[in-house]
Design an enzyme around this catalytic site. Structure first.
Site, PDB file in Angstrom:
ATOM      1  N   ASP A 263     -45.723  27.722  -5.253  1.00 26.38           N
ATOM      2  CA  ASP A 263     -45.914  26.393  -4.680  1.00 26.38           C
ATOM      3  C   ASP A 263     -47.333  26.236  -4.126  1.00 26.38           C
ATOM      4  O   ASP A 263     -47.851  27.134  -3.450  1.00 26.38           O
ATOM      5  CB  ASP A 263     -44.895  26.174  -3.555  1.00 26.38           C
ATOM      6  N   GLU A 305     -47.577  25.753  -9.693  1.00 22.57           N
ATOM      7  CA  GLU A 305     -47.501  24.334  -9.353  1.00 22.57           C
ATOM      8  C   GLU A 305     -48.921  23.875  -9.025  1.00 22.57           C
ATOM      9  O   GLU A 305     -49.415  24.061  -7.911  1.00 22.57           O
ATOM     10  CB  GLU A 305     -46.573  24.096  -8.160  1.00 22.57           C
TER      11      GLU A 305
END
Length: 687
Positions: A263, A305
């Protein structure tokens, strides 16, 4: 004893393969801190030793087939555990539905411990070794992973590596005054350095969490908080942080997680005087993490991401020789898809796909229409300026269109983090609501509903036509609508992303069994398309792909070729029936009907698509001895055939041949349309 010797040998061989590069990169990053590096190596050994034997066996199987995740049968589903089924046990109970949906890649959104009310949807982690008690336990996560593996599914989980919750043990001890733990974050005695950072570092949440720093009252210091004030940025210049966070990642892998979603990975290295985004050290860290996973758990994949423009995204693949992430989100294509829906104009999409198709086949994108997050309008504005499109005005038009504020739009969405200073805002909403299904049902307009459902299905067909792994956002398979209930929840009402984070409706899921219902029409159509994709090699990621010229700015054309199969895929983003002025010489069938259908001047209804397939037939006596090539599917082999002469032609030669040959004496005609810009970006055709 013999078994342990085998394991020690396996670990040693994997380590030896990577050791030189690992040591060099670590020493460069952490200034030859040999103690930290030796601890890092001992941690890798410890995590390998504690890896369950069934996962080690899976590692060996995947090592033997490194392209196991690139098959045309791969289909993902993204879901919040609590929204989908309440908890991990509920997800296990509903695995039959997931499997019936054709899914073999299950992505669970953040489910580790995070403080209620200050969790940012699970992205403020207070304990990387514990599942949120409301969702289950680590043992139940392992059991779910084992069930997934038994059903031929892979499990993906988010790893939040840029920051921790302010309630994490490290943060609590930092608040208690322990310098060792303050050094794991970015603490400053006054605002001088933070203010200097602010001069070059953009804001992530300018409306809901402006700035990149917060005041910590407990220690009378300033702490870096790029996202929300309760999320403290980790200092990866401290090797202890990197060692411990890598161990936390491997801990999740040892509980059966197959894909680790990194992330906000571009943010993890901070340097004064820069944007603190995509710095070279970030790529060094990701490369080391890739090698760490290849040593301890080589069956695990890294998914980056990276919500940035294409030039910033692609470097996270690394190189073929020194790879970083195995997969990346295809953010730009997603945003460009919705731009194309609003403008009815495919020129930007053609330009963007041309860049994607030129990348090496080893690069695997994760493709999607919607996800848990908002839609950011990070489009190629340099390309759009040639059409007189202004960035600020165009973003305003797109947001107006998808909120239903623009004439003729039936889309229903909401803004996220509107920044009046920059004239910028992002957008929220489910696929179905953005396609107009919500508005059509509210009005009771059957004609509008048919059109909106057709658009929804067409967009999913486009998703499935792209190379890579398609991922469906949970609920999209039945056309789930926006959930406006978040406006009445004090824990959620200041975050409009909850508009598309509503609970999965199991009542609606039952309606998919009712012929003619919205749920049945979408579910059945998607399953049919997914089945076709999984049974035809032309959808393999290794296929040759190109943008097919349709001479119509409303119709997107994509060509695919591999192993004697050629696909002509046509998508009409226009609100009127259109003609794709293609002129392909082979004999095609319509994949949806099985009927013969020439790929010449193809008519495509409004918001509809066509999949036309040509399959090479060879006489047995002329067929070359079959030579086996590795399939992109795990455990399967496919025949490798010679490429016909027509498919070997360059794009220029192919176009010349089309113009000269034509079909039954008629050559393709360029359709010239007069265009006019509307609302700084709405391109409509004038009759």
């Amino acid at each position: 004893m013999e078994k342990r010797a085998e394991l020690t040998k396996e670990f040693s061989e994997r380590l030896e393969k990577n050791l030189d590069e690992l040591k060099w990169l670590y020493a460069e990053l952490y200034h030859n801190d040999d103690n930290a590096f030796q601890y890092f190596l001992s941690m890798l050994s410890r995590m390998y030793e504690t890896r369950p034997e069934e996962l080690r066996a899976l590692d060996r199987e995947r090592e033997a087939d490194p392209g196991w995740y690139r098959g045309n049968d791969m289909l993902g589903m993204l879901m919040y555990t609590g929204c989908f089924a309440g908890n991990l046990r509920g997800v296990r109970e509903h695995l039959p539905y997931i499997k019936e949906s054709g899914v073999n890649y299950v992505h669970l959104m953040p489910l580790l411990s995070s403080p209620k009310g200050r969790s940012d949807g699970g992205y403020a982690v207070s304990d990387f070794r514990q599942v949120d008690p409301e969702l289950g336990t680590m043992e139940e996560l392992s059991e779910l992973a084992a069930d997934c593996h038994r059903n031929g599914m892979s499990l993906c989980l988010d790893f939040v590596m840029n920051h921790t919750s302010e309630e994490h043990e490290w943060a609590r001890r930092a608040r208690g005054g322990e310098k060792e733990f303050q050094d794991r974050y970015f603490f400053f005695d006054n605002w001088n350095i933070p203010n200097a950072f602010e001069e070059t570092v953009p804001q992530v949440f300018p409306q809901t969490a402006p700035g990149n720093f917060s005041w910590c009252e407990a220690v009378q210091k300033v702490v870096m908080t790029t996202f929300y004030p309760y999320q403290w940025d980790l200092n990866y210049k401290n090797p202890t942080v990197f060692n411990d966070m890598t161990e936390n990642m491997l801990f999740l892998c040892n509980h059966g997680v197959d894909i680790i979603r990194l992330d906000a990975v571009p943010y993890i290295w901070k340097t004064l005087g820069t944007s603190c985004r995509n710095l070279p050290q970030v790529h060094t860290l990701v490369r080391i993490m890739r090698m760490a996973s290849e040593i301890v758990c080589p069956g695990t994949l890294l998914l980056g991401e990276v919500v940035m423009e294409p030039s910033k995204v692609v470097p996270y693949f690394g190189t073929v020789e020194k790879p970083e992430c195995q997969m990346l989100y295809n953010v730009t294509t997603m945003a460009t898809t919705w731009h194309t829906v609003a403008t009815r104009d495919v020129r930007l999409m053609k330009h963007q796909l041309g860049q994607v198709f030129a990348l090496p086949k080893q690069y695997t994108f994760l493709n999607y229409l919607r996800c848990h997050d908002d839609i950011g309008w990070g489009l190629d504005y340099d390309f759009l300026r040639q059409f007189g499109i202004d960035e600020v005005g165009h973003k305003r038009f797109l947001n107006d269109f998808f909120r239903g504020y623009f004439y003729g739009s039936d889309a229903r969405g909401e803004l996220y983090n509107d920044d009046p200073r920059l004239g910028d805002a992002r957008l929220c909403g489910t696929t179905a609501s953005l396609c107009g299904i919500e508005a059509a049902e509210y009005e009771g307009n059957a004609w509008k509903l048919d059109r909106a459902i057709r658009l929804d299905i067409m967009l999913h067909a486009f998703l499935l036509t792209q190379s890579g792994i398609p991922v469906i956002y949970s609920g999209d398979e039945i056309g789930q609508l926006n959930d406006y209930g978040y406006h009445h929840d004090p824990y959620k009402w200041d975050d409009s992303r909850y508009l598309h984070r509503g609970s999965f409706s199991w009542e609606a899921e039952q309606r998919r069994k009712e012929p003619g219902s919205r749920e049945a029409r979408i579910f059945d159509a998607l399953r049919r398309l997914e089945t076709l994709r999984s049974t035809h090699p032309v959808f393999l990621s290794s296929a040759d792909t190109w943008v097919l010229e349709t001479y119509n700015d409303h119709v997107l054309g994509i060509g695919r070729y591999i192993e004697g199969e050629k696909l002509v895929a046509l998508f009409n983003f226009g609100e009127q029936d259109e003609t794709a002025w293609v002129n392909e010489p082979e004999d095609y069938i319509d994949l949806l009907t099985g009927a013969q259908r020439p790929a010449r001047a193809v008519g495509v209804p409004a918001f509809d698509f066509a999949w036309l397939l040509w399959k090479r037939e060879e006489a047995p006596e002329k067929r070359k001895p079959a030579e086996m090539s590795e399939s992109k599917k795990s455990g399967r082999k496919q025949r490798k055939t010679e490429i016909p002469i027509e498919a070997e032609k360059s794009e220029t030669e192919r176009r010349k041949a089309e113009k000269l040959a034509g079909s039954e004496g008629s050559a393709p005609v360029r359709r010239r349309t007069k265009k006019t810009g509307r609302a700084a970006g709405c391109i409509k055709e004038e009759g």
